[in-house]
Write a protein that holds these residues in place. Structure first.
Motif, PDB file in Angstrom:
ATOM      1  N   GLY A 100     -24.290 -12.478 -27.435  1.00  0.00           N
ATOM      2  CA  GLY A 100     -25.204 -11.420 -27.044  1.00  0.00           C
ATOM      3  C   GLY A 100     -25.869 -10.748 -28.225  1.00  0.00           C
ATOM      4  N   PHE A 101     -26.707  -9.764 -27.886  1.00  0.00           N
ATOM      5  CA  PHE A 101     -27.471  -9.012 -28.876  1.00  0.00           C
ATOM      6  C   PHE A 101     -27.296  -7.528 -28.600  1.00  0.00           C
ATOM      7  CE2 PHE A 101     -29.607 -13.064 -28.442  1.00  0.00           C
ATOM      8  CZ  PHE A 101     -29.830 -13.425 -29.757  1.00  0.00           C
ATOM      9  N   GLY A 125     -53.151  28.590 -41.048  1.00  0.00           N
ATOM     10  CA  GLY A 125     -52.185  27.572 -41.458  1.00  0.00           C
ATOM     11  C   GLY A 125     -52.407  26.304 -40.660  1.00  0.00           C
ATOM     12  N   VAL A 126     -52.285  25.150 -41.309  1.00  0.00           N
ATOM     13  CA  VAL A 126     -52.471  23.860 -40.656  1.00  0.00           C
ATOM     14  C   VAL A 126     -51.353  22.934 -41.131  1.00  0.00           C
ATOM     15  CG1 VAL A 126     -53.994  21.862 -40.387  1.00  0.00           C
ATOM     16  CG2 VAL A 126     -54.973  24.145 -40.583  1.00  0.00           C
ATOM     17  N   GLY A 127     -50.776  22.174 -40.224  1.00  0.00           N
ATOM     18  CA  GLY A 127     -49.741  21.213 -40.590  1.00  0.00           C
ATOM     19  C   GLY A 127     -49.854  19.947 -39.762  1.00  0.00           C
ATOM     20  N   VAL A 128     -49.463  18.839 -40.353  1.00  0.00           N
ATOM     21  CA  VAL A 128     -49.476  17.544 -39.681  1.00  0.00           C
ATOM     22  C   VAL A 128     -48.196  16.818 -40.074  1.00  0.00           C
ATOM     23  CG1 VAL A 128     -50.644  15.319 -39.479  1.00  0.00           C
ATOM     24  CG2 VAL A 128     -51.984  17.396 -39.736  1.00  0.00           C
ATOM     25  N   GLY A 129     -47.554  16.177 -39.129  1.00  0.00           N
ATOM     26  CA  GLY A 129     -46.337  15.428 -39.424  1.00  0.00           C
ATOM     27  C   GLY A 129     -46.234  14.198 -38.554  1.00  0.00           C
ATOM     28  N   GLY A 130     -45.356  13.325 -38.929  1.00  0.00           N
ATOM     29  CA  GLY A 130     -45.140  12.112 -38.148  1.00  0.00           C
ATOM     30  C   GLY A 130     -43.858  11.440 -38.570  1.00  0.00           C
ATOM     31  N   SER A 131     -43.349  10.559 -37.726  1.00  0.00           N
ATOM     32  CA  SER A 131     -42.148   9.810 -38.073  1.00  0.00           C
ATOM     33  C   SER A 131     -42.148   8.475 -37.342  1.00  0.00           C
ATOM     34  CB  SER A 131     -40.891  10.603 -37.714  1.00  0.00           C
ATOM     35  OG  SER A 131     -40.754  10.721 -36.322  1.00  0.00           O
ATOM     36  N   LEU A 132     -41.336   7.552 -37.830  1.00  0.00           N
ATOM     37  CA  LEU A 132     -41.165   6.269 -37.169  1.00  0.00           C
ATOM     38  C   LEU A 132     -39.702   5.885 -37.226  1.00  0.00           C
ATOM     39  CD1 LEU A 132     -40.896   3.622 -39.340  1.00  0.00           C
ATOM     40  CD2 LEU A 132     -43.125   4.519 -39.919  1.00  0.00           C
ATOM     41  N   GLY A 133     -39.260   5.157 -36.228  1.00  0.00           N
ATOM     42  CA  GLY A 133     -37.860   4.735 -36.169  1.00  0.00           C
ATOM     43  C   GLY A 133     -37.652   3.396 -36.846  1.00  0.00           C
ATOM     44  N   ILE A 134     -36.453   3.202 -37.361  1.00  0.00           N
ATOM     45  CA  ILE A 134     -36.046   1.929 -37.924  1.00  0.00           C
ATOM     46  C   ILE A 134     -34.913   1.423 -37.037  1.00  0.00           C
ATOM     47  CG2 ILE A 134     -35.072   0.740 -39.915  1.00  0.00           C
ATOM     48  CD1 ILE A 134     -36.367   2.955 -41.639  1.00  0.00           C
ATOM     49  N   TYR A 135     -35.087   0.247 -36.462  1.00  0.00           N
ATOM     50  CA  TYR A 135     -34.147  -0.299 -35.503  1.00  0.00           C
ATOM     51  C   TYR A 135     -33.468  -1.535 -36.073  1.00  0.00           C
ATOM     52  CZ  TYR A 135     -36.499   2.732 -32.209  1.00  0.00           C
ATOM     53  OH  TYR A 135     -37.026   3.835 -31.583  1.00  0.00           O
ATOM     54  N   LYS A 136     -32.236  -1.767 -35.660  1.00  0.00           N
ATOM     55  CA  LYS A 136     -31.492  -2.935 -36.083  1.00  0.00           C
ATOM     56  C   LYS A 136     -31.093  -3.730 -34.848  1.00  0.00           C
ATOM     57  CE  LYS A 136     -28.721  -2.744 -39.435  1.00  0.00           C
ATOM     58  NZ  LYS A 136     -27.671  -2.433 -40.374  1.00  0.00           N
ATOM     59  N   LYS A 137     -31.438  -5.019 -34.843  1.00  0.00           N
ATOM     60  CA  LYS A 137     -31.005  -5.926 -33.784  1.00  0.00           C
ATOM     61  C   LYS A 137     -29.900  -6.784 -34.379  1.00  0.00           C
ATOM     62  CE  LYS A 137     -33.795  -7.700 -30.722  1.00  0.00           C
ATOM     63  NZ  LYS A 137     -33.261  -7.121 -29.508  1.00  0.00           N
ATOM     64  N   THR A 138     -28.760  -6.839 -33.688  1.00  0.00           N
ATOM     65  CA  THR A 138     -27.621  -7.606 -34.163  1.00  0.00           C
ATOM     66  C   THR A 138     -27.276  -8.673 -33.135  1.00  0.00           C
ATOM     67  OG1 THR A 138     -26.760  -5.666 -35.319  1.00  0.00           O
ATOM     68  CG2 THR A 138     -25.219  -7.466 -34.935  1.00  0.00           C
ATOM     69  N   GLY A 139     -27.060  -9.877 -33.635  1.00  0.00           N
ATOM     70  CA  GLY A 139     -26.618 -10.981 -32.793  1.00  0.00           C
ATOM     71  C   GLY A 139     -25.142 -11.230 -33.020  1.00  0.00           C
ATOM     72  N   HIS A 140     -24.424 -11.497 -31.945  1.00  0.00           N
ATOM     73  CA  HIS A 140     -22.984 -11.738 -32.012  1.00  0.00           C
ATOM     74  C   HIS A 140     -22.729 -13.153 -31.518  1.00  0.00           C
ATOM     75  CE1 HIS A 140     -22.863  -7.360 -32.271  1.00  0.00           C
ATOM     76  NE2 HIS A 140     -23.654  -7.358 -31.213  1.00  0.00           N
ATOM     77  N   GLY A 141     -21.873 -13.884 -32.225  1.00  0.00           N
ATOM     78  CA  GLY A 141     -21.581 -15.242 -31.801  1.00  0.00           C
ATOM     79  C   GLY A 141     -20.294 -15.765 -32.393  1.00  0.00           C
ATOM     80  N   VAL A 142     -19.914 -16.941 -31.940  1.00  0.00           N
ATOM     81  CA  VAL A 142     -18.717 -17.617 -32.436  1.00  0.00           C
ATOM     82  C   VAL A 142     -19.169 -18.931 -33.047  1.00  0.00           C
ATOM     83  CG1 VAL A 142     -16.504 -18.641 -31.803  1.00  0.00           C
ATOM     84  CG2 VAL A 142     -17.273 -16.553 -30.657  1.00  0.00           C
TER      85      VAL A 142
END
Length: 152
Positions: A100-101, A125-142
């Motif tokens: 599985g994953f 006053g003025v402000g701007v911001g942003g963000s992005l996610g970092i994802y990890k996909k893991t595979g499991h096996g024998v």
């Protein structure tokens, strides 16, 4: 001068966070549970969704790949499977039973800038911001060794 110092500090912090995320990415693992054989080419490793009739267990495998913005699509799955095949080949296994994953967010990178102006009668006053996610996909096996001539 104060705004430039703040922007430089934020840029430095952003670079530090990215470096930490990259350093935390190496979580591939191989736990040997059987007989290790001489290494083979990853191209010789076959992927199994169901265990074949005859096989010997060699190792438990986990391989991970990171992606930004999303959990990744087929391209990320293909890279994880390639990682599992490379690990299996190193211990002489000619097959991998996929178990599985899993996906998880390992971090996020954000940044923002702001500016303000004031006079005796008003302030803005003025402000701007942003963000992005970092994802990890893991595979499991024998990792397995299927004897020559055994039917899959």
């Amino acid at each position: 001068m104060e705004i430039q110092t703040t922007a430089a500090s934020r840029l430095f912090a952003l670079c530090g966070m990215i470096a930490l995320c990259v350093a935390a990415c190496a979580t591939d693992s191989v736990v040997v549970t059987g007989k290790v054989r001489p290494a083979i080419s990853p191209a010789e490793v076959k992927i199994y969704w169901q265990p074949p009739a005859m096989f010997e267990e060699v190792a438990i495998l986990n391989a991970s790949k990171n992606s930004a913005f999303t959990t990744g699509g087929q391209k990320t799955v293909d890279k994880v499977i390639a990682g599992l095949k490379q690990q299996a080949a190193k211990v002489g296994a000619n097959g991998v039973i996929l178990e599985g994953f899993s996906d998880r967010q390992t971090g996020s990178v954000g940044s923002g800038v702001g500016s303000s102006s004031y006079s005796s009668n008003s302030a803005v006053g003025v402000g701007v911001g942003g963000s992005l996610g970092i994802y990890k996909k893991t595979g499991h096996g024998v990792a397995i060794f299927v004897p020559p001539g055994a039917t899959p």
